[in-house]
Design an enzyme around this catalytic site. Structure first.
Site, PDB file in Angstrom:
ATOM      1  N   THR A  73     -40.394  36.462  43.414  1.00 22.54           N
ATOM      2  CA  THR A  73     -41.801  36.868  43.296  1.00 22.54           C
ATOM      3  C   THR A  73     -41.886  38.199  42.551  1.00 22.54           C
ATOM      4  O   THR A  73     -42.676  38.345  41.607  1.00 22.54           O
ATOM      5  CB  THR A  73     -42.437  36.984  44.707  1.00 22.54           C
ATOM      6  OG1 THR A  73     -42.413  35.684  45.309  1.00 22.54           O
ATOM      7  CG2 THR A  73     -43.861  37.499  44.636  1.00 22.54           C
ATOM      8  N   ASN A 138     -40.639  23.383  41.396  1.00 22.57           N
ATOM      9  CA  ASN A 138     -40.171  23.417  42.781  1.00 22.57           C
ATOM     10  C   ASN A 138     -40.719  22.274  43.632  1.00 22.57           C
ATOM     11  O   ASN A 138     -40.136  21.906  44.638  1.00 22.57           O
ATOM     12  CB  ASN A 138     -40.527  24.755  43.432  1.00 22.57           C
ATOM     13  CG  ASN A 138     -41.962  25.170  43.204  1.00 22.57           C
ATOM     14  OD1 ASN A 138     -42.428  25.206  42.076  1.00 22.57           O
ATOM     15  ND2 ASN A 138     -42.674  25.487  44.268  1.00 22.57           N
ATOM     16  N   SER A 186     -33.618  33.689  42.392  1.00 30.62           N
ATOM     17  CA  SER A 186     -33.791  34.040  43.799  1.00 30.62           C
ATOM     18  C   SER A 186     -32.579  33.571  44.583  1.00 30.62           C
ATOM     19  O   SER A 186     -32.146  32.421  44.430  1.00 30.62           O
ATOM     20  CB  SER A 186     -35.063  33.364  44.330  1.00 30.62           C
ATOM     21  OG  SER A 186     -35.214  33.640  45.698  1.00 30.62           O
ATOM     22  N   ALA A 187     -32.035  34.448  45.442  1.00 32.06           N
ATOM     23  CA  ALA A 187     -30.790  34.128  46.151  1.00 32.06           C
ATOM     24  C   ALA A 187     -30.958  33.025  47.187  1.00 32.06           C
ATOM     25  O   ALA A 187     -30.073  32.188  47.362  1.00 32.06           O
ATOM     26  CB  ALA A 187     -30.247  35.386  46.823  1.00 32.06           C
ATOM     27  N   HIS A 188     -32.112  33.016  47.875  1.00 27.45           N
ATOM     28  CA  HIS A 188     -32.183  32.111  49.030  1.00 27.45           C
ATOM     29  C   HIS A 188     -32.393  30.655  48.650  1.00 27.45           C
ATOM     30  O   HIS A 188     -32.353  29.774  49.511  1.00 27.45           O
ATOM     31  CB  HIS A 188     -33.234  32.589  50.039  1.00 27.45           C
ATOM     32  CG  HIS A 188     -34.668  32.423  49.645  1.00 27.45           C
ATOM     33  ND1 HIS A 188     -35.498  31.536  50.282  1.00 27.45           N
ATOM     34  CD2 HIS A 188     -35.422  33.030  48.706  1.00 27.45           C
ATOM     35  CE1 HIS A 188     -36.717  31.628  49.761  1.00 27.45           C
ATOM     36  NE2 HIS A 188     -36.697  32.530  48.802  1.00 27.45           N
ATOM     37  N   THR A 224     -33.452  52.122  46.345  1.00 28.32           N
ATOM     38  CA  THR A 224     -32.051  51.840  46.654  1.00 28.32           C
ATOM     39  C   THR A 224     -31.849  50.328  46.760  1.00 28.32           C
ATOM     40  O   THR A 224     -32.622  49.636  47.426  1.00 28.32           O
ATOM     41  CB  THR A 224     -31.656  52.523  47.979  1.00 28.32           C
ATOM     42  OG1 THR A 224     -31.921  53.918  47.839  1.00 28.32           O
ATOM     43  CG2 THR A 224     -30.187  52.309  48.302  1.00 28.32           C
ATOM     44  N   CYS A 305     -46.008  26.677  52.332  1.00 28.43           N
ATOM     45  CA  CYS A 305     -47.025  27.693  52.091  1.00 28.43           C
ATOM     46  C   CYS A 305     -47.032  28.729  53.176  1.00 28.43           C
ATOM     47  O   CYS A 305     -46.836  28.460  54.353  1.00 28.43           O
ATOM     48  CB  CYS A 305     -48.386  27.072  51.833  1.00 28.43           C
ATOM     49  SG  CYS A 305     -49.030  26.335  53.256  1.00 28.43           S
TER      50      CYS A 305
END
Ligand code: PMP
Length: 366
Positions: A73, A138, A186-188, A224, A305
């Site tokens: 996002t 998606n 995106s990692a997930h 960071t 959603c």
């Protein structure tokens, strides 16, 4: 995943891979801040730069082109706000693209692919400086003609941003082959942790920061870095087996053969190995999701959603599908730990649902 459950919602979030979990624990022991010059800081920096290299090589980019973010996002927001002229986006983009700023939506054909002629017509007007087109959708898995769109965009002086979230690990992914200026990851979605991702840019593409403050990420994203997340993201990428996508594709074909491909939305187009959008006219998607959940199976009603309520899918609507199909389509998405037994369990439960709908005489032919 709880015991006895079958999880088929990888496009919403893929379960954490064991190697990604191990990497979280290892990185949690790193004290210090990657910007510090003492030994602890340098160890953090090494971990960070290793992660950057892994992400870069996964998409054929230079490490300097990787900007770590809090997820796709944020990566989409950063990319879509790089220019100030008119932005065009396919009507089936993720909301994080469509709502990143004002944009004009381009139509897709009935199979869900971008209408390239409409893109070219709109580019000719001269005021467009950014085009956003996802690598694959998606909700349906439909693969978009990104390389063609990139050529058109370039010819007309616009940059191309590609949301490649659903493609990483599922199809070969190369910044150069796509012809993209920027891509979001995106990692997930690949079995890494939630809350970390990246915007990757081609060399020579100038990026302006949205978050300012510290000099992190080559001054392009202050704050960071989420070192634990980044280390785990890299471990998830490295854990993708060479035969994973073909194995998942065989499972998808097994599922589609068992349910009848005629009711697979976008079934005529090239699609990801991971995704089946399945219509069951006569029963709304939310009821199907709840019934399957009671049977121990997790799938989703179109897009997951955030509000918890199921909204009409803008993707299926943009494809011009009849209302009955839009309302009754669920998304079944497979991933790294899906087995034949998972697919067979889903198929058995779904066929039971279909028999229920048919015997209630509510079915509408597709
Ligand atoms: N783009 C696509 C195509 C997605 O599927 C998602 C996740 N639903 C996102 C962007 C947003 O990713 P994240 O959850 O990392 O912010």
């Amino acid at each position: 995943m709880g015991p006895g459950r079958t999880y088929l919602d990888h496009n919403a979030s893929s379960p954490l891979r064991p190697a990604a979990k191990t990497a979280i624990l290892a990185a949690a022991d790193l004290d210090g801040n990657p910007t510090s010059i003492h030994a602890e800081g340098r160890a953090c920096r090494r971990c960070l730069e290793r992660g950057r290299q892994v992400v870069a090589s996964a998409v054929g980019a230079e490490p300097d082109g990787v900007i770590f973010t809090s997820g796709a996002t944020e990566a989409n927001d950063l990319a879509c706000n790089q220019t100030r002229g008119t932005m065009l986006a396919s009507a089936v983009e993720h909301p994080s693209v469509l709502e990143a700023r004002g944009c004009e939506r381009l139509p897709v054909d009935p199979s869900g692919r971008l209408d390239l002629a409409a893109l070219e017509r709109r580019l000719r007007s001269g005021d467009v400086d950014l085009v956003a087109l996802m690598a694959a959708n998606n909700e349906t898995g439909v693969v978009q003609p990104v390389a063609e769109a990139a050529r058109l965009a370039r010819r007309h002086g616009a940059v191309l941003h590609v949301d490649a979230v659903q493609v990483l690990g599922r199809m070969p992914l190369s910044l150069a082959a796509l012809g993209a200026d920027t891509i979001a990851l995106s990692a997930h979605k690949i079995g890494g942790p939630k809350g970390v991702g990246a915007l990757v840019h081609a060399s020579g593409v100038a990026v302006r920061a949205r978050l300012r403050g510290g000099g992190q990420e080559h001054r392009l994203r202050a704050g960071t870095e989420n070192l634990i997340g980044i280390a785990s993201f890299a471990a998830a990428i490295e854990a993708i087996a060479a035969d994973e996508a073909p194995r998942i594709d065989a499972l998808r074909r097994r599922l589609e053969a068992a349910v009848d491909v005629g009711i697979v939305v976008g079934g005529g187009a090239a699609r990801l190995c991971s995704t089946v959008a399945l219509a069951l006219p006569g029963m709304d998607a939310a009821s199907q999701v709840m019934a399957l959940d009671l049977d121990g199976i997790a799938v989703s009603a179109g897009a997951a959603c955030s509000s918890g309520k199921v909204e009409r899918s803008h993707v299926l609507s943009a494809m011009g599908l009849p209302d009955e199909i839009v309302r009754s389509t669920i998304r079944v998405s497979l991933g790294w730990n899906t087995t034949e037994a998972d697919v067979d369990r889903f198929v058995a439960a779904w066929l039971r649902l279909r028999r229920r709908v048919r015997s209630a005489g509510r079915a509408v032919s597709v």
